[in-house]
Design an enzyme around this catalytic site. Structure first.
Site, short mmCIF file in Angstrom:
data_model
loop_
_atom_site.label_atom_id
_atom_site.label_comp_id
_atom_site.label_asym_id
_atom_site.label_seq_id
_atom_site.Cartn_x
_atom_site.Cartn_y
_atom_site.Cartn_z
N LYS A 1 5.91 3.51 7.32
CA LYS A 1 6.34 4.84 7.75
C LYS A 1 7.13 4.72 9.03
O LYS A 1 6.81 3.89 9.87
CB LYS A 1 5.11 5.69 8.05
CG LYS A 1 4.61 6.42 6.86
CD LYS A 1 3.79 7.63 7.27
CE LYS A 1 3.17 8.19 6.02
NZ LYS A 1 1.83 7.70 5.81
N GLU B 1 -7.34 -0.58 -0.87
CA GLU B 1 -8.01 -0.32 0.41
C GLU B 1 -8.73 1.02 0.41
O GLU B 1 -8.49 1.87 -0.47
CB GLU B 1 -7.00 -0.38 1.56
CG GLU B 1 -5.94 0.70 1.51
CD GLU B 1 -5.34 1.01 2.88
OE1 GLU B 1 -6.11 1.42 3.77
OE2 GLU B 1 -4.11 0.89 3.03
N1 PSU Z 1 0.07 3.78 7.13
C1 PSU Z 1 0.10 4.79 6.24
N2 PSU Z 1 -1.07 5.20 5.67
C2 PSU Z 1 -2.28 4.64 6.00
C3 PSU Z 1 -2.29 3.58 6.95
C4 PSU Z 1 -1.11 3.18 7.48
O1 PSU Z 1 1.16 5.30 5.93
O2 PSU Z 1 -3.31 5.07 5.48
C5 PSU Z 1 -3.60 2.92 7.30
C6 PSU Z 1 -3.74 1.56 6.56
O3 PSU Z 1 -5.09 1.36 6.25
C7 PSU Z 1 -3.29 0.57 7.63
C8 PSU Z 1 -3.83 1.22 8.88
O4 PSU Z 1 -3.81 -0.73 7.45
O5 PSU Z 1 -3.62 2.61 8.68
C9 PSU Z 1 -3.17 0.73 10.12
O6 PSU Z 1 -3.83 1.23 11.24
P1 PSU Z 1 -3.50 0.65 12.68
O7 PSU Z 1 -2.10 1.09 12.97
O8 PSU Z 1 -4.51 1.29 13.57
O9 PSU Z 1 -3.65 -0.82 12.61
#
Ligand code: PSU
Ligand code: MN
Length: 304
Positions: free
Chosen positions: A160, A26
């Site tokens: 996390k 990604e």
């Molecule tokens: N969690 C992490 N590092 C990240 C992300 C999530 O520890 O970089 C990023 C990933 O790309 C994940 C996104 O798909 O954040 C999720 O964002 P949201 O909670 O807005 O869907």
């Protein structure tokens, strides 16, 4: 029509056509999860690891109105500099394509693009999930719905604990998403090897992971799977210490009224500020480890 939007490098196209292993990566982790220029080294090294394991890396992004699969050095540089690069989840994808805006792909969007390109395995850091307080705010990452819909195996270090891991796992169960632990009974919590919540099944090997994915798709079950791969022991961080930092970050996000797609990047940046280099080093290492395991799964999958 779809071909008008999909831009896959020749190397990846050939690998997919010849049933050779390919691993999707990604770009949100580059643009919104790590500082420049450290993310440049990371982007290069993670691709190198995939190659060393015998697979082809396919970093995804949205550029010039195209779904990009495999980025050139210049394109990686654009994603890492992150100037005018938005965070693109499922709901943003059409807008970015039609307007030509630059976008970094989340887990959800990378799954969509990987699947369109015929790639079955994807390595990331951590998945999105149900946020703390999500039962009231309804802040649930689109990553979880995507895992229910799109046939890609996602290798991650769990989630996390900026998230409510218990509710994230309940949601995945409801949506019918297998949560497989790589040599672990315990779902990992990104910086920490254990979250205190169990996985559905403890995988013994990448080959077993590949067989489970194949069985799932052979019988026509939709969606992907979470392959949760704990951070290597030598880089693991102290759980209680991390909990404190995370609770502080969540409280500060609330005070500042951070919402929607900005909350995850905000929390990540805040944690990095508070824990300095140690959490960043851990983040790099767990992502490398996921790339390694994902490549081994991709290699095994191609043999089935
Ligand atoms: N969690 C992490 N590092 C990240 C992300 C999530 O520890 O970089 C990023 C990933 O790309 C994940 C996104 O798909 O954040 C999720 O964002 P949201 O909670 O807005 O869907
Ligand atoms: Mn959200």
């Amino acid at each position: 029509m779809r071909e008008n939007y999909l831009s896959v490098t020749e190397e990846i196209k050939t690998a997919v056509a010849e049933n050779k292993p390919v691993v999707a990566l990604e770009s949100t982790i580059l643009s919104h999860g790590m500082p420049y220029p450290e993310n440049l080294d990371f982007a290069a090294k993670v691709e190198k690891i995939v190659r060393e394991e015998g697979a082809v890396p396919a970093t995804c992004a949205v550029l010039d109105g195209k779904l990009k699969v495999g980025l050139s050095v210049e394109e990686l540089e654009i994603m890492c500099r992150a100037e005018g690069v938005g965070k693109v989840s499922r709901r943003d994808l059409a807008t970015y394509l039609a307007t030509g805006k630059r976008g970094a792909t989340t887990v959800a969007t990378t799954m969509i693009i990987a699947s369109l390109a015929g790639i079955r395995v994807f390595a990331t850091g951590g998945i999105g999930g149900v946020h703390r307080g999500g039962q009231d705010t309804m802040d649930i990452s689109a990553d979880l719905q995507e895992l229910a819909k799109t046939p890609v195996g996602v290798v991650c270090a769990g989630a996390k604990s900026i998230l409510d891991i218990g509710r994230t796992l309940e949601y995945l169960e409801t949506m019918g998403v297998p949560v497989l632990g790589m040599n672990t009974d315990d779902f990992p919590a990104f910086f920490c090897r254990r979250s205190g919540f169990g996985v559905d099944y403890n995988l013994k090997s990448p080959e077993e992971a590949a067989r489970i994915l194949k069985a799932k798709w052979d019988v026509g079950l939709s969606g992907g799977a979470v392959i949760a791969n704990p951070i290597p022991e030598e880089y693991e961080m102290d759980f209680d210490e991390m909990e404190k930092v995370i609770a502080e970050a969540v409280a500060s996000a609330e005070r500042e009224g951070i919402r929607g797609k900005n909350i995850t990047p905000y929390l990540l940046a805040r944690i990095k500020d508070k824990t300095g280099g140690e959490s960043f080093a851990a983040n790099l290492e767990l992502a490398y480890n996921n790339a390694r395991v994902a490549s081994r799964i991709a290699v095994e999958y191609c043999k089935l």
